[in-house]
Design a protein around this motif. Structure first.
Motif, short mmCIF file in Angstrom:
data_model
loop_
_atom_site.label_atom_id
_atom_site.label_comp_id
_atom_site.label_asym_id
_atom_site.label_seq_id
_atom_site.Cartn_x
_atom_site.Cartn_y
_atom_site.Cartn_z
N VAL A 42 0.86 -1.19 0.00
CA VAL A 42 0.00 0.00 0.00
C VAL A 42 0.89 1.23 0.00
CG1 VAL A 42 -2.01 -1.07 1.08
CG2 VAL A 42 -0.19 -0.11 2.52
N THR A 44 1.32 5.72 0.60
CA THR A 44 0.91 7.00 1.16
C THR A 44 1.91 8.06 0.75
OG1 THR A 44 2.14 6.64 3.22
CG2 THR A 44 -0.18 5.97 3.21
N ASP A 87 -0.83 3.04 12.97
CA ASP A 87 -0.97 2.78 11.53
C ASP A 87 -0.16 1.57 11.10
OD1 ASP A 87 -2.76 4.82 11.17
OD2 ASP A 87 -1.26 6.29 10.55
N LEU A 91 -1.15 -1.85 9.03
CA LEU A 91 -0.40 -2.42 7.91
C LEU A 91 -0.20 -3.93 8.11
CD1 LEU A 91 2.41 0.24 7.31
CD2 LEU A 91 0.47 -0.24 5.81
N LEU A 94 -3.22 -5.84 7.25
CA LEU A 94 -3.43 -5.95 5.81
C LEU A 94 -2.54 -7.01 5.16
CD1 LEU A 94 -3.76 -2.17 4.82
CD2 LEU A 94 -5.56 -3.89 4.69
N TYR A 99 5.49 -1.36 1.70
CA TYR A 99 4.85 -0.10 2.05
C TYR A 99 5.62 1.04 1.39
CZ TYR A 99 3.12 3.82 4.93
OH TYR A 99 2.58 5.01 5.37
N TYR A 388 1.08 -1.54 -5.40
CA TYR A 388 0.83 -0.73 -4.21
C TYR A 388 -0.54 -0.07 -4.35
CZ TYR A 388 5.91 -0.97 -3.32
OH TYR A 388 7.21 -1.37 -3.10
N SER A 391 -5.23 4.30 -1.58
CA SER A 391 -4.19 4.46 -0.60
C SER A 391 -4.45 3.53 0.58
CB SER A 391 -4.14 5.92 -0.10
OG SER A 391 -5.37 6.26 0.52
N PHE A 392 -3.44 3.46 1.43
CA PHE A 392 -3.56 2.69 2.66
C PHE A 392 -4.75 3.18 3.48
CE2 PHE A 392 -1.92 3.17 7.18
CZ PHE A 392 -2.46 1.98 7.62
N GLY A 424 -10.65 -3.35 2.59
CA GLY A 424 -9.41 -3.61 3.29
C GLY A 424 -9.31 -5.07 3.71
#
Length: 457
Positions: A42, A44, A87, A91, A94, A99, A388, A391-392, A424
């Motif tokens: 993912v 960002t 956060d 991750l 997920l 990342y 990727y 977004s996350f 997600g």
């Protein structure tokens, strides 16, 4: 990420679009697939998630009334700077292997040549925790975010700017290189340059084709200098650019004006800048800068892909009666492979899909979108090594502010509460299973449908 389009209104997560209709898609034809060659992650960007009052061009821009759709600014965002551990726990939920994150240049170099060691240590701790969790970082050095001192000095308008960027690159790669060996020098140089210097929508808000060509040239030169520098510091590093690529098609295929406009837009928007950055060849309307020579200046290609443009003149457009997201962007999964094939055939090398996602406030079609994109990758023979998702988490989306929702994780901006969306959970299962089973398809995708537009735009 970003794209120029007339925005549509977003709705709350609890609401549903009653006018949504079924759109046949790749995922209707192919329910199950395996991702044997492509690993998931993912993405960002620092300015979009960190929060706080870093002295950036975007913080200053957002303070000006009318610049941002909903009047918000990056000072709230996700408060990620203070919530890294929270956060990173998401991750891990997920199940991602990768990342992609960005650095806030203005935090680490708040004044020219003066580096903030506490900010650098913060990023070291963040990267170290990722590595300890078995998540490989891909670090973006420039993602639309200039310190105000750099912006006020002219930014990338001047060739000397490349040396300023190199000072920052050298400090960050030197400080973080033991924790990261994959770098994106510049994110979406074409979006940054056109929005800031041609359309006038982004800071500093200029409108000049001549200025645009200067910025294109200096961005490409800055990347080439950074590529060389990083390899001096880390000979085995992988370095690339995250290119915003899209499919351009004439609105009427047989109309010579539409066809010529599509070809011209593709040339000016992505082919020229891609050639300059990847090969150091500056084709018209760019000019070869002194000291920059043709060569190979990439170890992988980053592809940021979102949509297809339907062209009838030199302006972005959307076709009639097509699947669209909350912002009115066409959803065209095959385009990911189309742009990937063009890039690989013209500049062979490993491919990372460094951004791909959709604005979908109620999460009513994001799982279908993800399924379609990954099904195209699974069926392709292209060397796509990474995907990727953008977004996350919901984030501050530049001109859209807080109104556009791209995240696998839902964010309540008022409370900063994070909630895993159904999409997600779907993505997490894909990452864990390295593919999609029929049971997963039926649970997450089969019931989802897209909106369609009805009018030519």
């Amino acid at each position: 990420m970003c794209r120029v389009d007339t925005p549509r209104s977003s709705t709350d997560d609890d609401s549903r679009n009653d006018e949504r209709k079924r759109v046949p898609s790749q995922s209707d034809r192919v329910h199950t697939f395996s991702l044997d060659r492509c690993e998931l992650g993912v993405a960002t960007a620092a300015t979009q998630i960190e929060g706080g009052h870093a002295p950036t061009n975007w913080h200053r821009w957002a303070e000006q009334p009318g610049r941002i759709k909903d009047g918000s600014g990056p000072w709230r965002a996700n408060d990620h700077w203070n919530r890294v551990a929270e956060d990173q726990a998401l991750l891990r939920e997920l199940n991602v292997q990768h990342y992609r994150m960005g650095l806030e240049w203005a935090r680490v170099e708040p004044k020219p040549g003066e580096f903030d060691e506490a900010a650098i240590e913060h990023y070291r701790n963040e990267l170290g925790a990722l590595v300890d969790a078995g998540i490989k970082p891909l670090v973006t050095l420039h993602h639309f975010n200039n310190p105000v001192w750099f912006e006020d000095a002219g930014g990338f308008l001047h060739r000397e700017s490349t040396g300023v960027l190199q000072r920052y690159v050298q400090r960050m790669v030197g400080a973080l290189g033991d924790l990261c060996d994959e770098w994106i020098t510049i994110n979406e140089p074409n979006i940054y340059a056109t929005h800031a210097y041609y359309f006038g929508l982004w800071p500093p808000g200029e409108r000049s084709l001549k200025t645009l060509t200067h910025v294109y040239t200096n961005l490409a030169a800055a990347h080439i200098d950074a590529y060389r520098l990083i390899h001096e510091l880390q000979p085995d590093a992988r370095v690339g650019v995250a290119q915003h690529l899209r499919v351009f098609r004439p609105r009427i295929a047989w109309h010579p004006g539409h066809w010529a406009s599509a070809q011209m837009m593709e040339w000016l928007f992505q082919r020229v800048i891609t050639k300059a950055m990847c090969k150091g060849r500056f084709l018209a309307p760019l000019r070869q800068p002194p000291g920059v020579h043709p060569g190979i200046y990439y170890d992988f290609h980053g592809i940021n892909y979102y949509s297809r443009s339907t062209v009838s003149r030199l302006a972005d457009g959307v076709g009639t009666d097509v699947a669209i997201n909350d912002l009115g962007w066409e959803i065209y999964p095959k385009g990911l492979i189309e742009v990937g094939r063009w890039l690989h055939e013209t500049h062979p090398g490993p491919l990372y899909v460094t951004e791909n996602g959709t604005a979908n406030s109620d999460d009513g079609f994001r799982s279908r979108f993800i399924h379609e994109q990954l099904a195209e990758i699974a069926a392709s023979d292209l060397p796509i090594e990474r995907y990727y998702h953008w977004s996350f988490i919901d984030n501050w989306e530049w001109l859209e502010g807080e109104s556009a929702r791209f995240g696998l994780i839902r964010l309540d901006y008022e409370t900063q509460q994070r909630t895993m969306r159904e999409s997600g959970r779907f993505f997490s299962e894909i990452a864990a299973n390295r593919g999609v089973t029929e049971e997963m398809y039926q649970r997450y995708v089969a019931h989802q449908t897209y909106s369609r537009n009805a009018a030519v735009r």
